[in-house]
Design a protein around this motif. Structure first.
Motif, short mmCIF file in Angstrom:
data_model
loop_
_atom_site.label_atom_id
_atom_site.label_comp_id
_atom_site.label_asym_id
_atom_site.label_seq_id
_atom_site.Cartn_x
_atom_site.Cartn_y
_atom_site.Cartn_z
N ALA A 1 5.72 -0.63 2.19
CA ALA A 1 4.82 0.52 2.25
C ALA A 1 4.05 0.52 3.56
CB ALA A 1 3.85 0.49 1.07
N LEU A 2 3.86 1.69 4.14
CA LEU A 2 3.07 1.82 5.36
C LEU A 2 1.59 1.92 5.01
CD1 LEU A 2 5.95 2.46 6.39
CD2 LEU A 2 4.91 4.17 7.91
N LEU A 3 0.75 1.34 5.85
CA LEU A 3 -0.69 1.45 5.68
C LEU A 3 -1.20 2.70 6.40
CD1 LEU A 3 -1.54 -2.32 6.18
CD2 LEU A 3 -1.74 -1.01 4.04
N ASP A 4 -2.23 3.31 5.83
CA ASP A 4 -2.73 4.60 6.30
C ASP A 4 -3.84 4.39 7.33
OD1 ASP A 4 -3.65 7.16 6.66
OD2 ASP A 4 -3.83 7.62 4.53
N THR A 5 -3.50 4.57 8.60
CA THR A 5 -4.45 4.35 9.69
C THR A 5 -5.02 5.65 10.25
OG1 THR A 5 -2.61 4.29 11.29
CG2 THR A 5 -3.33 2.19 10.35
N ARG A 6 -5.05 6.71 9.43
CA ARG A 6 -5.42 8.02 9.96
C ARG A 6 -6.91 8.23 10.15
NH1 ARG A 6 -1.82 11.78 6.04
NH2 ARG A 6 -2.57 10.20 4.57
N THR A 7 -7.76 7.49 9.43
CA THR A 7 -9.21 7.71 9.57
C THR A 7 -9.91 6.41 9.97
OG1 THR A 7 -9.81 7.18 7.28
CG2 THR A 7 -9.06 9.45 7.74
N ALA A 8 -11.09 6.57 10.57
CA ALA A 8 -11.85 5.40 10.98
C ALA A 8 -12.22 4.54 9.78
CB ALA A 8 -13.10 5.83 11.73
N ASP A 9 -12.58 5.17 8.65
CA ASP A 9 -12.94 4.41 7.46
C ASP A 9 -11.77 3.58 6.96
OD1 ASP A 9 -14.63 3.86 4.98
OD2 ASP A 9 -12.86 4.82 4.11
N LYS A 10 -10.60 4.18 6.89
CA LYS A 10 -9.44 3.43 6.40
C LYS A 10 -9.04 2.33 7.38
CE LYS A 10 -7.51 6.92 3.33
NZ LYS A 10 -6.31 7.73 2.96
N ARG A 11 -9.10 2.61 8.67
CA ARG A 11 -8.78 1.57 9.66
C ARG A 11 -9.72 0.38 9.50
NH1 ARG A 11 -7.85 6.26 13.02
NH2 ARG A 11 -9.93 6.15 13.96
N PRO B 1 6.96 -6.48 0.73
CA PRO B 1 7.60 -5.91 -0.47
C PRO B 1 7.00 -6.44 -1.76
CG PRO B 1 9.26 -6.50 1.16
CD PRO B 1 7.95 -7.05 1.67
N GLY B 2 6.63 -5.53 -2.64
CA GLY B 2 6.08 -5.91 -3.93
C GLY B 2 4.59 -6.20 -3.94
N ALA B 3 3.95 -6.12 -2.77
CA ALA B 3 2.53 -6.48 -2.68
C ALA B 3 1.61 -5.26 -2.64
CB ALA B 3 2.28 -7.35 -1.44
N GLU B 4 2.12 -4.10 -3.03
CA GLU B 4 1.30 -2.88 -2.98
C GLU B 4 0.02 -3.00 -3.79
OE1 GLU B 4 5.61 -1.52 -2.44
OE2 GLU B 4 4.50 -3.06 -3.56
N SER B 5 0.07 -3.70 -4.91
CA SER B 5 -1.11 -3.78 -5.78
C SER B 5 -2.22 -4.63 -5.18
CB SER B 5 -0.72 -4.34 -7.14
OG SER B 5 -0.22 -5.67 -7.03
N SER B 6 -1.93 -5.36 -4.12
CA SER B 6 -2.96 -6.17 -3.47
C SER B 6 -3.81 -5.34 -2.50
CB SER B 6 -2.33 -7.36 -2.74
OG SER B 6 -1.56 -6.92 -1.63
N TRP B 7 -3.45 -4.07 -2.34
CA TRP B 7 -4.19 -3.16 -1.46
C TRP B 7 -4.83 -2.05 -2.29
CZ3 TRP B 7 -4.77 -3.64 3.83
CH2 TRP B 7 -3.99 -4.62 4.44
N ASP B 8 -5.99 -1.56 -1.84
CA ASP B 8 -6.55 -0.37 -2.45
C ASP B 8 -5.53 0.76 -2.36
OD1 ASP B 8 -8.88 -1.72 -2.95
OD2 ASP B 8 -9.97 -0.87 -1.22
N SER B 9 -5.37 1.50 -3.44
CA SER B 9 -4.32 2.51 -3.51
C SER B 9 -4.40 3.53 -2.39
CB SER B 9 -4.39 3.22 -4.87
OG SER B 9 -3.42 4.23 -4.97
N ASP B 10 -5.62 3.91 -2.01
CA ASP B 10 -5.76 4.95 -0.99
C ASP B 10 -5.46 4.46 0.41
OD1 ASP B 10 -8.26 3.46 -1.02
OD2 ASP B 10 -9.08 5.05 0.24
N LEU B 11 -5.25 3.15 0.58
CA LEU B 11 -4.92 2.62 1.89
C LEU B 11 -3.41 2.62 2.14
CD1 LEU B 11 -7.44 -0.32 2.29
CD2 LEU B 11 -7.63 2.04 3.10
N LEU B 12 -2.64 2.95 1.11
CA LEU B 12 -1.19 3.11 1.27
C LEU B 12 -0.92 4.54 1.71
CD1 LEU B 12 0.06 1.32 -1.98
CD2 LEU B 12 -0.39 0.32 0.27
#
Length: 274
Positions: free
Chosen positions: A119-129, A91-102
């Motif tokens: 926030a959930l992380l976006d594991t839909r593509t090989a690049d994002k994973r 919680p509150g750590a969203e800014s520590s991740w690249d925006s497109d990975l949320l």
């Protein structure tokens, strides 16, 4: 299946006798994980266990295995499991991740685990994973440098809270990357909950299971079918502990903790065993 999922808000080597179960783990490459198989020490089966992800404290007598948050230090002389929130954002750590990975819905809004405000992380593509794994691998490296013997990556089941945007296949592809990196650091890796994917543990490179409330939900068989007696059970109610102990008390590591996993000495602290 939805259940209580407890974790902290933030958040040496084991004795040789505790590393009795050493296995060569075959890794199935996904997204070009590419790490060579490594020998890792599993937690001793049917051992005294304490779940300390809500804050470290002196382990009670008889404890051989401890799980602690990655920001804490391991317990000297024990087998230590390092907890990391691998599929969601604190919680509150969203800014520590690249925006497109949320993970975002069709309107561009970040998708949250509403129970925990994560926030959930976006594991839909090989690049994002691969990019997500690169960050989490840094935490795995910290666990290794501190002297932990294993990692416990939480929220493997985040796809079930994703408004059907994520899939179990994406979760498995991503955790395979974490498995490869953990093994390259000499660490075992746990499957946390998500009993429906336990049968795929060989292809994902997972070594043992940490199961919350498998007694309560009648799922312990699902884990033992895949991992044998290398299953650690945490229950949060007296009834759940009774069911787990009645069915598995002679074979598995089982503990009851309070829902907040409070440190010993605090008002809410509960710890009981079979």
């Amino acid at each position: 299946m939805m259940r209580i999922r407890v974790r902290s808000a933030r958040r040496l080597s084991a004795l040789a006798a505790l590393a009795a179960a050493v296995v060569a783990v075959p890794l199935i490459a996904d997204d070009q994980a590419g790490a060579a198989p490594a020998a890792v020490a599993l937690p001793p089966a049917h051992a005294g266990f304490d779940y300390q992800i809500g804050g470290a404290y002196t382990p009670p007598a008889g404890v051989q295995v401890v799980s602690r948050d990655h920001e804490d230090s391991p317990a000297a002389g024990l087998y230590n499991i390092c907890y990391i929130n691998a599929f969601q954002v604190q919680p509150g750590a969203e800014s520590s991740w690249d925006s497109d990975l949320l993970l975002r819905d069709s309107s561009g809004k970040v998708v949250y685990d509403t129970d925990w405000g994560e926030a959930l992380l976006d594991t839909r593509t090989a690049d994002k994973r691969t990019r997500i794994a690169a960050k989490v691998d840094g935490w795995i490296d910290q666990c290794a440098s501190k002297g932990y013997q294993a990692i416990e990556p939480d929220n493997y089941d985040s796809y079930s809270r994703s408004k059907k945007l994520l899939t179990s296949g994406g979760a498995e592809a991503y955790i395979t990357l974490l498995s490869a990196h953990a093994h390259s650091e000499g660490l075992a890796i746990a499957q946390k909950n998500t009993s429906e994917l336990a049968g795929d543990r060989a292809s994902t490179g997972l070594d043992f299971a940490v199961a919350e409330e498998c007694g309560t939900y009648g799922e312990c068989n699902d884990y033992t079918a895949a991992f044998g007696n290398h299953v650690i059970v945490i229950e949060y109610t007296a009834k759940g502990l009774s069911k787990a102990c009645a069915g598995w008390g002679s074979a598995l590591s089982i503990v009851r903790r309070d829902v907040d996993v409070s440190p010993a000495g605090s008002s809410g602290y509960v710890r009981k065993t079979c």
